[in-house]
Design a protein around this motif. Structure first.
Motif, PDB file in Angstrom:
ATOM      1  N   VAL A  92       0.841  -1.208   0.000  1.00 47.90           N
ATOM      2  CA  VAL A  92       0.000   0.000   0.000  1.00 47.90           C
ATOM      3  C   VAL A  92       0.873   1.254   0.000  1.00 47.90           C
ATOM      4  O   VAL A  92       0.594   2.222  -0.720  1.00 47.90           O
ATOM      5  CB  VAL A  92      -0.942  -0.005   1.224  1.00 47.90           C
ATOM      6  CG1 VAL A  92      -1.628   1.351   1.392  1.00 47.90           C
ATOM      7  CG2 VAL A  92      -1.988  -1.104   1.081  1.00 47.90           C
ATOM      8  N   TYR A  93       1.938   1.234   0.790  1.00 47.73           N
ATOM      9  CA  TYR A  93       2.874   2.367   0.806  1.00 47.73           C
ATOM     10  C   TYR A  93       3.489   2.578  -0.577  1.00 47.73           C
ATOM     11  O   TYR A  93       3.584   3.717  -1.053  1.00 47.73           O
ATOM     12  CB  TYR A  93       3.969   2.112   1.838  1.00 47.73           C
ATOM     13  CG  TYR A  93       5.129   3.077   1.764  1.00 47.73           C
ATOM     14  CD1 TYR A  93       5.006   4.363   2.289  1.00 47.73           C
ATOM     15  CD2 TYR A  93       6.334   2.706   1.163  1.00 47.73           C
ATOM     16  CE1 TYR A  93       6.067   5.259   2.217  1.00 47.73           C
ATOM     17  CE2 TYR A  93       7.389   3.593   1.093  1.00 47.73           C
ATOM     18  CZ  TYR A  93       7.255   4.863   1.623  1.00 47.73           C
ATOM     19  OH  TYR A  93       8.303   5.745   1.537  1.00 47.73           O
ATOM     20  N   GLY A  94       3.909   1.486  -1.215  1.00 50.76           N
ATOM     21  CA  GLY A  94       4.508   1.589  -2.549  1.00 50.76           C
ATOM     22  C   GLY A  94       3.532   2.129  -3.580  1.00 50.76           C
ATOM     23  O   GLY A  94       3.902   2.964  -4.418  1.00 50.76           O
ATOM     24  N   ILE A  95       2.288   1.676  -3.527  1.00 55.74           N
ATOM     25  CA  ILE A  95       1.269   2.148  -4.475  1.00 55.74           C
ATOM     26  C   ILE A  95       0.976   3.628  -4.256  1.00 55.74           C
ATOM     27  O   ILE A  95       0.875   4.406  -5.211  1.00 55.74           O
ATOM     28  CB  ILE A  95      -0.026   1.315  -4.342  1.00 55.74           C
ATOM     29  CG1 ILE A  95       0.238  -0.129  -4.770  1.00 55.74           C
ATOM     30  CG2 ILE A  95      -1.151   1.910  -5.175  1.00 55.74           C
ATOM     31  CD1 ILE A  95      -0.894  -1.081  -4.438  1.00 55.74           C
ATOM     32  N   ALA A  96       0.843   4.023  -2.989  1.00 58.36           N
ATOM     33  CA  ALA A  96       0.582   5.428  -2.677  1.00 58.36           C
ATOM     34  C   ALA A  96       1.727   6.320  -3.123  1.00 58.36           C
ATOM     35  O   ALA A  96       1.529   7.412  -3.670  1.00 58.36           O
ATOM     36  CB  ALA A  96       0.331   5.591  -1.180  1.00 58.36           C
ATOM     37  N   HIS A  98       3.932   5.619  -5.506  1.00 62.83           N
ATOM     38  CA  HIS A  98       4.010   5.587  -6.969  1.00 62.83           C
ATOM     39  C   HIS A  98       2.970   6.514  -7.603  1.00 62.83           C
ATOM     40  O   HIS A  98       3.251   7.169  -8.625  1.00 62.83           O
ATOM     41  CB  HIS A  98       3.808   4.159  -7.466  1.00 62.83           C
ATOM     42  CG  HIS A  98       3.786   4.041  -8.958  1.00 62.83           C
ATOM     43  ND1 HIS A  98       4.927   4.153  -9.733  1.00 62.83           N
ATOM     44  CD2 HIS A  98       2.755   3.828  -9.839  1.00 62.83           C
ATOM     45  CE1 HIS A  98       4.609   4.011 -11.011  1.00 62.83           C
ATOM     46  NE2 HIS A  98       3.302   3.818 -11.100  1.00 62.83           N
ATOM     47  N   ASN A  99       1.797   6.581  -7.018  1.00 64.03           N
ATOM     48  CA  ASN A  99       0.714   7.402  -7.575  1.00 64.03           C
ATOM     49  C   ASN A  99       0.701   8.841  -7.036  1.00 64.03           C
ATOM     50  O   ASN A  99      -0.163   9.633  -7.400  1.00 64.03           O
ATOM     51  CB  ASN A  99      -0.642   6.748  -7.297  1.00 64.03           C
ATOM     52  CG  ASN A  99      -0.871   5.510  -8.138  1.00 64.03           C
ATOM     53  OD1 ASN A  99      -1.332   5.580  -9.275  1.00 64.03           O
ATOM     54  ND2 ASN A  99      -0.560   4.349  -7.570  1.00 64.03           N
ATOM     55  N   GLY A 100       1.631   9.150  -6.157  1.00 68.29           N
ATOM     56  CA  GLY A 100       1.750  10.522  -5.670  1.00 68.29           C
ATOM     57  C   GLY A 100       0.677  10.958  -4.698  1.00 68.29           C
ATOM     58  O   GLY A 100       0.439  12.159  -4.542  1.00 68.29           O
ATOM     59  N   THR A 101       0.017  10.006  -4.027  1.00 71.86           N
ATOM     60  CA  THR A 101      -1.032  10.372  -3.070  1.00 71.86           C
ATOM     61  C   THR A 101      -0.473  10.701  -1.689  1.00 71.86           C
ATOM     62  O   THR A 101      -1.214  11.133  -0.805  1.00 71.86           O
ATOM     63  CB  THR A 101      -2.068   9.241  -2.950  1.00 71.86           C
ATOM     64  OG1 THR A 101      -1.400   8.015  -2.614  1.00 71.86           O
ATOM     65  CG2 THR A 101      -2.818   9.052  -4.262  1.00 71.86           C
ATOM     66  N   VAL A 102       0.829  10.474  -1.492  1.00 73.30           N
ATOM     67  CA  VAL A 102       1.489  10.884  -0.246  1.00 73.30           C
ATOM     68  C   VAL A 102       2.712  11.730  -0.604  1.00 73.30           C
ATOM     69  O   VAL A 102       3.322  11.549  -1.659  1.00 73.30           O
ATOM     70  CB  VAL A 102       1.918   9.670   0.607  1.00 73.30           C
ATOM     71  CG1 VAL A 102       0.710   8.952   1.150  1.00 73.30           C
ATOM     72  CG2 VAL A 102       2.806   8.725  -0.176  1.00 73.30           C
ATOM     73  N   SER A 112      -2.367   4.960   7.648  1.00 70.67           N
ATOM     74  CA  SER A 112      -3.727   5.398   7.313  1.00 70.67           C
ATOM     75  C   SER A 112      -3.731   6.379   6.147  1.00 70.67           C
ATOM     76  O   SER A 112      -4.612   6.319   5.281  1.00 70.67           O
ATOM     77  CB  SER A 112      -4.381   6.055   8.529  1.00 70.67           C
ATOM     78  OG  SER A 112      -4.374   5.177   9.633  1.00 70.67           O
ATOM     79  N   HIS A 113      -2.766   7.277   6.106  1.00 75.04           N
ATOM     80  CA  HIS A 113      -2.707   8.272   5.035  1.00 75.04           C
ATOM     81  C   HIS A 113      -2.312   7.635   3.709  1.00 75.04           C
ATOM     82  O   HIS A 113      -2.750   8.090   2.646  1.00 75.04           O
ATOM     83  CB  HIS A 113      -1.729   9.388   5.407  1.00 75.04           C
ATOM     84  CG  HIS A 113      -2.194  10.202   6.573  1.00 75.04           C
ATOM     85  ND1 HIS A 113      -1.347  11.042   7.280  1.00 75.04           N
ATOM     86  CD2 HIS A 113      -3.406  10.308   7.177  1.00 75.04           C
ATOM     87  CE1 HIS A 113      -2.019  11.633   8.246  1.00 75.04           C
ATOM     88  NE2 HIS A 113      -3.271  11.191   8.209  1.00 75.04           N
ATOM     89  N   CYS A 114      -1.491   6.574   3.775  1.00 73.58           N
ATOM     90  CA  CYS A 114      -1.137   5.867   2.538  1.00 73.58           C
ATOM     91  C   CYS A 114      -2.352   5.176   1.934  1.00 73.58           C
ATOM     92  O   CYS A 114      -2.476   5.075   0.709  1.00 73.58           O
ATOM     93  CB  CYS A 114      -0.045   4.833   2.817  1.00 73.58           C
ATOM     94  SG  CYS A 114       1.569   5.547   3.194  1.00 73.58           S
ATOM     95  N   GLY A 115      -3.246   4.704   2.790  1.00 67.72           N
ATOM     96  CA  GLY A 115      -4.435   4.007   2.305  1.00 67.72           C
ATOM     97  C   GLY A 115      -5.679   4.854   2.284  1.00 67.72           C
ATOM     98  O   GLY A 115      -6.799   4.329   2.322  1.00 67.72           O
ATOM     99  N   ALA A 116      -5.512   6.175   2.204  1.00 63.03           N
ATOM    100  CA  ALA A 116      -6.671   7.070   2.267  1.00 63.03           C
ATOM    101  C   ALA A 116      -7.289   7.377   0.907  1.00 63.03           C
ATOM    102  O   ALA A 116      -8.478   7.673   0.808  1.00 63.03           O
ATOM    103  CB  ALA A 116      -6.274   8.377   2.956  1.00 63.03           C
ATOM    104  N   LYS A 117      -6.484   7.315  -0.151  1.00 63.11           N
ATOM    105  CA  LYS A 117      -6.983   7.690  -1.482  1.00 63.11           C
ATOM    106  C   LYS A 117      -6.768   6.548  -2.470  1.00 63.11           C
ATOM    107  O   LYS A 117      -5.796   5.798  -2.363  1.00 63.11           O
ATOM    108  CB  LYS A 117      -6.257   8.951  -1.970  1.00 63.11           C
ATOM    109  CG  LYS A 117      -6.498  10.174  -1.094  1.00 63.11           C
ATOM    110  CD  LYS A 117      -5.716  11.375  -1.612  1.00 63.11           C
ATOM    111  CE  LYS A 117      -5.929  12.602  -0.723  1.00 63.11           C
ATOM    112  NZ  LYS A 117      -5.145  13.769  -1.193  1.00 63.11           N
TER     113      LYS A 117
END
Length: 290
Positions: A92-96, A98-102, A112-117
């Protein structure tokens, strides 16, 4: 029960090569035993002092491979819990990331913030739901096993209830992201980690292997310290330190489950289904065991 020779030997090697002999001194095996191990496998012994650990490792893995044949299939349950938890949250951290959501330039993100969007939130929910199911299976099997072989009935029931609350809390954490419902999300997180840690303390008390229990107490103590530090840092608004404690806590928490591998390997689980015929026939079918 499976012997804990593998843990004993591993900790002996670790203490010799890292200098933590004092910490693991109660678990050390004698030099005579180590020499005997090398003597049993002289063909794999390396002359080089740098590679002197090789014969021990070869012996270790060969013995482990032989013992795997005697293990029951349920030994995979604690491993699946750990793999889903650790690999899942870091994925989840890697996906977040990679997609620039964090944004790492601000501070290190909470789980929680990594899995928020989305899309990380979708994976976060799936990982938590998988963890809930696996934890419920773990709790139920462990409860039934201890129930049949332990006199600590009260501890077993209490830990089972805590395990259920922890598993449900994990599902709540994943399904109600912090961006959608912050209150439910944090209630679920408290149930999952605080309740789960207390559950594992109970389970370590009920575990039969003393060496595994000792290791578990050390890891559980580290998790407890991390929870206290995380709580203090959170209220002091040290966000990066809080996040580091949270990620370390989550990883250490799930690493506790593989300690139960050899407890589960000795469990023989049987389902008995009693099927009955139609009311008009009035004939009972024989019991079927699976």
């Amino acid at each position: 029960m499976c012997e804990s020779w593998y843990l004993k030997l591993t900790l002996q090697i670790f203490s010799e090569f890292t200098g933590f002999a004092i910490l693991f001194n109660p678990l050390q095996i004698s030099c005579a035993e180590l020499k005997n191990i090398i003597h049993l496998h002289p063909s794999s012994y390396s002359v080089s002092r740098i590679k002197k650990i090789s014969p021990l490792c070869l012996w270790f893995y060969s013995e482990l491979r032989e013992n795997l044949r005697e293990m029951g299939p349920l030994f995979a349950i604690p491993i699946l819990v750990a793999v889903n938890g650790i690999a899942g949250i870091w994925a989840v951290y890697g996906i977040a990331l990679h997609n620039g959501t964090v944004n790492l330039t601000d501070h290190f993100p909470y789980i929680s913030h990594c899995g928020a969007k989305p899309p990380a939130s979708c994976w976060f929910s799936q990982v938590c739901n998988n963890g809930c199911i696996l934890a419920l299976i773990f709790d139920t099997v462990r409860f039934l096993a201890v129930k049949n072989h332990s006199k600590n009935r009260g501890y077993n029931i209490a830990s089972f209830v805590l395990g259920i609350f922890s598993a449900v809390g994990l599902s709540i954490t994943g399904n109600f992201q912090v961006s959608n419902n912050v209150y439910l999300h944090y209630i679920g997180a408290v149930l999952a980690f605080f309740g789960g840690l207390v559950y594992l303390w109970f389970q370590l008390f009920l575990i039969s292997d003393k060496i595994v229990k000792y290791i578990g107490y050390v890891v559980c103590s580290i998790c407890t310290i991390l929870i206290i530090c995380m709580t203090v840092f959170h209220f002091c608004e040290f966000l990066t330190y809080t996040a580091i404690c949270e990620w370390t806590l989550a990883t250490s928490f799930f690493l506790l489950y593989p300690l139960f591998v050899f407890e589960f390997s000795d469990i023989d689980l049987k389902f008995t289904i009693n099927t009955k015929g139609s009311a008009s026939a009035g004939v009972d079918q024989p019991l079927k065991d699976y």
